[in-house]
Design an enzyme around this catalytic site. Structure first.
Site, mmCIF file in Angstrom:
data_model
loop_
_atom_site.group_PDB
_atom_site.id
_atom_site.type_symbol
_atom_site.label_atom_id
_atom_site.label_comp_id
_atom_site.label_asym_id
_atom_site.label_seq_id
_atom_site.Cartn_x
_atom_site.Cartn_y
_atom_site.Cartn_z
ATOM 1 N N ILE A 116 0.834 -1.198 0.000
ATOM 2 C CA ILE A 116 0.000 0.000 0.000
ATOM 3 C C ILE A 116 0.870 1.249 0.000
ATOM 4 O O ILE A 116 0.651 2.187 -0.776
ATOM 5 C CB ILE A 116 -0.959 0.006 1.198
ATOM 6 C CG1 ILE A 116 -1.933 -1.171 1.109
ATOM 7 C CG2 ILE A 116 -1.730 1.329 1.273
ATOM 8 C CD1 ILE A 116 -2.786 -1.374 2.354
ATOM 9 N N ILE A 196 -4.095 5.862 7.645
ATOM 10 C CA ILE A 196 -4.958 4.887 6.968
ATOM 11 C C ILE A 196 -4.611 3.461 7.403
ATOM 12 O O ILE A 196 -4.928 2.509 6.709
ATOM 13 C CB ILE A 196 -4.858 5.014 5.432
ATOM 14 C CG1 ILE A 196 -3.411 4.837 4.957
ATOM 15 C CG2 ILE A 196 -5.416 6.343 4.961
ATOM 16 C CD1 ILE A 196 -3.279 4.712 3.449
ATOM 17 N N SER A 197 -3.958 3.346 8.558
ATOM 18 C CA SER A 197 -3.547 2.015 9.028
ATOM 19 C C SER A 197 -4.551 1.479 10.050
ATOM 20 O O SER A 197 -5.542 0.852 9.685
ATOM 21 C CB SER A 197 -2.127 2.081 9.605
ATOM 22 O OG SER A 197 -2.030 3.087 10.602
ATOM 23 N N ARG A 198 -4.320 1.747 11.315
ATOM 24 C CA ARG A 198 -5.239 1.416 12.398
ATOM 25 C C ARG A 198 -5.216 2.567 13.397
ATOM 26 O O ARG A 198 -4.198 3.221 13.591
ATOM 27 C CB ARG A 198 -4.840 0.110 13.101
ATOM 28 C CG ARG A 198 -5.100 -1.154 12.290
ATOM 29 C CD ARG A 198 -6.584 -1.417 12.118
ATOM 30 N NE ARG A 198 -6.872 -2.682 11.461
ATOM 31 C CZ ARG A 198 -7.029 -2.838 10.152
ATOM 32 N NH1 ARG A 198 -6.904 -1.787 9.341
ATOM 33 N NH2 ARG A 198 -7.311 -4.030 9.636
ATOM 34 N N ASP A 222 -8.709 7.900 8.474
ATOM 35 C CA ASP A 222 -9.685 6.909 8.026
ATOM 36 C C ASP A 222 -9.941 5.880 9.117
ATOM 37 O O ASP A 222 -10.837 5.054 8.988
ATOM 38 C CB ASP A 222 -9.185 6.204 6.757
ATOM 39 C CG ASP A 222 -10.251 5.295 6.149
ATOM 40 O OD1 ASP A 222 -11.415 5.732 6.071
ATOM 41 O OD2 ASP A 222 -9.923 4.160 5.761
ATOM 42 N N GLU A 227 -13.956 2.566 16.835
ATOM 43 C CA GLU A 227 -14.670 2.935 15.613
ATOM 44 C C GLU A 227 -16.133 2.522 15.763
ATOM 45 O O GLU A 227 -16.402 1.341 15.937
ATOM 46 C CB GLU A 227 -14.058 2.245 14.393
ATOM 47 C CG GLU A 227 -12.676 2.745 14.054
ATOM 48 C CD GLU A 227 -12.034 2.010 12.870
ATOM 49 O OE1 GLU A 227 -12.621 1.003 12.393
ATOM 50 O OE2 GLU A 227 -10.957 2.412 12.432
ATOM 51 N N HIS A 246 -13.446 4.388 8.117
ATOM 52 C CA HIS A 246 -12.670 3.215 7.693
ATOM 53 C C HIS A 246 -13.097 2.778 6.285
ATOM 54 O O HIS A 246 -13.489 1.639 6.045
ATOM 55 C CB HIS A 246 -12.836 2.065 8.685
ATOM 56 C CG HIS A 246 -11.677 1.120 8.702
ATOM 57 N ND1 HIS A 246 -11.236 0.490 9.836
ATOM 58 C CD2 HIS A 246 -10.857 0.690 7.709
ATOM 59 C CE1 HIS A 246 -10.204 -0.293 9.549
ATOM 60 N NE2 HIS A 246 -9.952 -0.178 8.259
ATOM 61 N N GLY A 248 -11.023 2.707 3.675
ATOM 62 C CA GLY A 248 -9.861 2.169 2.993
ATOM 63 C C GLY A 248 -10.076 1.446 1.688
ATOM 64 O O GLY A 248 -9.813 1.968 0.617
#
Length: 282
Positions: A116, A196-198, A222, A227, A246, A248
């Site tokens: 990514i 954009i990972s966690r 994101d 969440e 999220h 992604g």
């Protein structure tokens, strides 16, 4: 039917894989995950039952890279803010001082240069960005040359130079709160953080403080923890933050390809062949 089950396809972390489930599926051979992140699984526990694990990196890499660049552009050009101005009933003209930040020629620091991260670098090259990256291992020279990326062995060097910091790592004990108070203080006060990972890769309390005090300019996220965030969370009240739920890899083609890749891994496991996207405990 427990003895008949030989494969599990996880979709949005369901079913929950724990010791009880594994004990009740004695002939389970493989667990295929619908995505890249495996932080919701106890990989060592699963491996101890002789069960193989696979994710879907090829299916999600392009869509997730698109999301990263979309967040970067939306944040720097203040798209959410100006959209709200544009649809306001009182809109007569746009204030001249609503200025974004120029992306072309800016420095992008990518933390995590896997599949990514590398695709983000390819997209950033088209914007003529200066690309830095930090990774556990350095990419091959020809790969670096293709995107014009410079390796930063130490994360501090990247943080100090980047106008935009994009976090693209897996969540592990080593990356939990990888971006904390110290790291945010190393960033430029004009910098933007994109995650954009966690969510747990970033210390959210430290991030809130940095955004409130001008430690950094903005954030585009994101992912968060939890969440979704509680409705009274301070991140939801800051004007210099964009949050998406999220998204992604949530595109039509990626969703189809995720299932396709999972099936490929399952069929390989049931046939006694190597899994195309096998994941091993660290």
């Amino acid at each position: 039917v427990g003895k008949k089950v030989q494969a599990i396809y996880l979709w949005w972390h369901k079913p929950v894989v724990n010791k009880d489930l594994l004990q009740n599926l004695p002939n389970l051979k493989v667990i295929a995950n619908s995505g890249v992140g495996m932080d919701h699984l106890d990989l060592k526990l699963i491996a101890s039952f002789g069960v193989k694990m696979a994710n879907a990196p090829r299916a999600v890499s392009s869509s997730t890279a698109d999301t990263g660049m979309a967040l970067l552009l939306a944040s720097t050009r203040r798209l959410v803010e100006v959209h709200n101005i544009s649809i306001s009933p009182s809109m007569e003209y746009c204030e001249a001082d609503i200025l974004g930040v120029k992306v072309t020629g800016a420095t992008l620091g990518i933390i995590g240069m896997g599949s990514i991260g590398y695709k983000i670098a390819l997209r950033a090259k088209a914007f003529e960005m200066n690309i830095l990256y930090h990774n556990r291992t350095q990419r091959k020279a020809e790969e670096e040359q293709t995107v014009g990326a410079t390796y930063c062995k130490k994360i501090d060097s990247l943080l100090q130079q980047a106008d935009f910091v994009m976090v693209v790592v897996s969540l592990t004990p080593q990356t939990h709160k990888l971006i904390g108070k110290r790291e945010l203080e190393l960033m430029k006060p004009t910098a933007t953080l994109i995650n954009i990972s966690r969510g747990a890769v970033v210390d959210q309390e430290a991030l809130v403080a940095a955004l409130q005090t001008g430690g950094i300019e903005a954030a585009a996220l994101d992912v968060t923890y939890p969440e979704p965030l509680p409705r009274d969370h301070p991140l939801l009240k800051l004007k210099n933050v964009i949050i998406t739920p999220h998204l992604g890899a949530k595109t039509d083609k990626a969703s189809y390809r995720i299932t396709e890749e999972a099936v490929e891994n399952i069929l390989a496991a049931l046939s006694g062949l190597p899994l195309p996207s096998e994941v091993f405990p660290s």
